[in-house]
Design an enzyme around this catalytic site. Structure first.
Site, PDB file in Angstrom:
ATOM      1  N   ASP A 176     -43.667 -82.486  35.916  1.00  0.00           N
ATOM      2  CA  ASP A 176     -43.929 -80.821  35.605  1.00  0.00           C
ATOM      3  C   ASP A 176     -42.854 -79.939  36.407  1.00  0.00           C
ATOM      4  O   ASP A 176     -42.758 -79.800  37.372  1.00  0.00           O
ATOM      5  CB  ASP A 176     -45.265 -80.418  35.966  1.00  0.00           C
ATOM      6  N   ASP A 374     -38.577 -75.743  30.573  1.00  0.00           N
ATOM      7  CA  ASP A 374     -39.933 -76.227  30.991  1.00  0.00           C
ATOM      8  C   ASP A 374     -40.235 -77.314  30.470  1.00  0.00           C
ATOM      9  O   ASP A 374     -40.339 -77.697  29.083  1.00  0.00           O
ATOM     10  CB  ASP A 374     -40.853 -75.255  30.646  1.00  0.00           C
TER      11      ASP A 374
END
Length: 494
Positions: A176, A374
């Site tokens: 992440d 992301d």
């Protein structure tokens, strides 16, 4: 008559000349044609859509059988981990591809909300005393700074295999880039979700060390607590998920690449949310507590394979980007240091630049605006004005495709059930310095059911934050060169 056209080459020699020219300079001409259109393999996409429903947990080589090498200087050494898509590790029991896609998009909406919550929290002048408590079953009276979901980061879609403790025990951890705090579920559990591996038992590790409340790592937490002089942490997510427990240091092992000692991470005893399958999370954001920051890594990179494939790629630290990469300037916000912004200047469809104000992609001094790369967000979000321009241009150039009804957050869909391959306009990102990244067709026209419905895989957002999602990154190695403030995109380098 032939003398009347003395400058015209006879056909046969001209044909030979043309053949030789195309042989010597194939890239120049092919890049010109491919900049306007590309071919989408509909059959292969639908075949993968059928196969992903049959996936079960992968049986990997035992981590304990791998040789662990400890580099002399880990901060300057290269580390590599395998990277797997979520659905290749855990079959969620979906009976059809449509329901699988809907569940992915539902998680994705929660993810985007959490990133925007995180941004808003970082862009305000709130302090810890402004936060309200979040109800949990673990030691609420011991949290001196109760927390709400202001620091939410959301769940991820790709996993790496990491060893934790001494001796090392292997765990699947979510990758992440939108999070800074590393954590995993720990025994004893007040409430733990289902994961692929046995839950980590700290009593079996000789390197497990509690952090005192006054330690720099504990003080670096945006929210922390204290019990019996030991540091507590809590992280909340935009979908209501959270993890609570003790903040500690542990040894992390990277397969046969190496070992990093004394990594600060959360040992979660009360964990709920969308992380089912993984043991926890590897935070790769730009904050001081992220894994890459604690490693003092000069760079890290990943290549995200197609989520419908059963293959794997790698997560690498301190490895150089390929020479043919498309480089974008890496920008950082003065408000939220977690996110990786890039200097996007525009978009094009079919080789034609769109008329979009550059200000829609610019990061301002208040921490608003800009576009981030992301790993946890699936679908690229663009401010509504930019999205409308992109979608309208694509629709205008595809009048020959049969329209289908909208699907979830997608408003532009097509019925390709009778097609095995279609030609569609190219879509490209343009970065400062004149660099352009042309997306593969399967990264922006994706199946949403197994019957042949494909949708244009972008979505509008009313937020000032735009996001380049992982569907658009699939098949591309993304290298975050932290030392030189560059994000390098390298297609077909998985």
């Amino acid at each position: 008559m032939a003398s009347a056209r003395p400058n015209q080459l006879p056909f046969f020699p001209f044909a030979i000349f043309l053949f030789l020219f195309l042989s010597l300079f194939p890239f120049t001409l092919s890049s010109s044609s491919s900049s306007s259109s590309a071919s989408l393999d509909v059959s292969t996409s639908l075949k993968q859509a059928h196969q992903v429903l049959k996936f079960g947990p992968k049986i990997l080589t035992s981590f304990h059988q791998q040789e662990l090498l400890v580099p002399a200087n880990s901060s300057s050494s290269s580390f590599s981990l395998q990277l797997h898509p979520r659905d290749a590790l855990r079959n969620a029991g979906h009976t059809d591809y449509r329901s699988l896609v809907l569940s992915r998009l539902d998680r994705d909406s929660s993810r985007v909300k959490s990133l925007n919550d995180r941004l808003e929290f970082g862009s305000t002048d709130l302090t810890r005393s402004d936060l309200q408590p979040l109800n949990t079953d673990i030691l609420p009276e011991d949290l001196s700074t109760p927390i709400v979901s202001g620091s939410s980061q959301g769940s991820g879609e790709y996993f790496s295999r990491v060893g934790v403790g001494q001796p090392a025990k292997p765990f699947y951890m979510v990758l992440d880039t939108g999070s800074d705090i590393n954590w995993l579920q720990c025994q004893p559990c007040t409430d733990c979700y289902q994961q692929t591996d046995p839950i980590f038992d700290p009593t079996t590790s000789s390197s497990f060390t509690s952090l005192p409340c006054e330690s720099p790592h504990c003080q670096a937490l945006e929210m922390s607590g204290c019990r019996a002089a030991k540091c507590l942490y809590q992280v909340s997510y935009g979908d209501g998920s959270f993890t609570v427990g003790q903040f500690v240091t542990e040894t992390l092992s990277f397969g046969n690449s190496g070992v990093i000692n004394n990594v600060a991470l959360g040992c979660g005893h009360d964990n709920e949310g969308l992380f089912i399958g993984s043991a926890g999370l590897l935070g790769l954001g730009g904050g001081s507590l992220s894994l890459n920051s604690q490693m003092k890594a000069s760079s890290f990179s990943y290549c995200l394979v197609d989520r419908d494939s059963g293959s794997a790629s790698t997560l690498e630290f301190n490895s150089a980007a390929p020479n043919d990469s498309v480089n974008a300037q890496l920008l950082r916000s003065g408000r939220v240091n977690t996110f990786y912004y890039v200097a996007l200047t525009g978009l094009s469809v079919g080789g034609h630049p769109l008329s979009i104000p550059p200000s829609l992609f610019q990061l301002d001094d208040s921490g608003h605006g800009g576009i981030i790369v992301d790993s946890g967000t699936a679908i690229t979000r663009l401010q509504t004005q930019a999205y409308n321009s992109l979608r309208d241009a694509f629709v205008r150039l595809t009048p020959y495709l049969k329209k289908a009804n909208s699907f979830a957050l997608f408003d532009t869909c097509y019925d390709l059930s009778s097609q095995s391959r279609v030609t569609i306009p190219t879509v490209s990102f343009h970065f400062s310095g004149g660099k352009s990244l042309q997306l593969p067709p399967k990264n922006y026209l994706i199946p949403v059911d197994s019957a042949g419905t494909f949708c244009f895989a972008f979505a509008p957002t009313t937020s000032s934050l735009s996001i380049i999602g992982n569907v658009q990154q699939q098949g591309t190695r993304v290298n975050f060169d932290l030392a030189n403030s560059v994000v390098a995109f390298s297609p077909n380098k998985c």
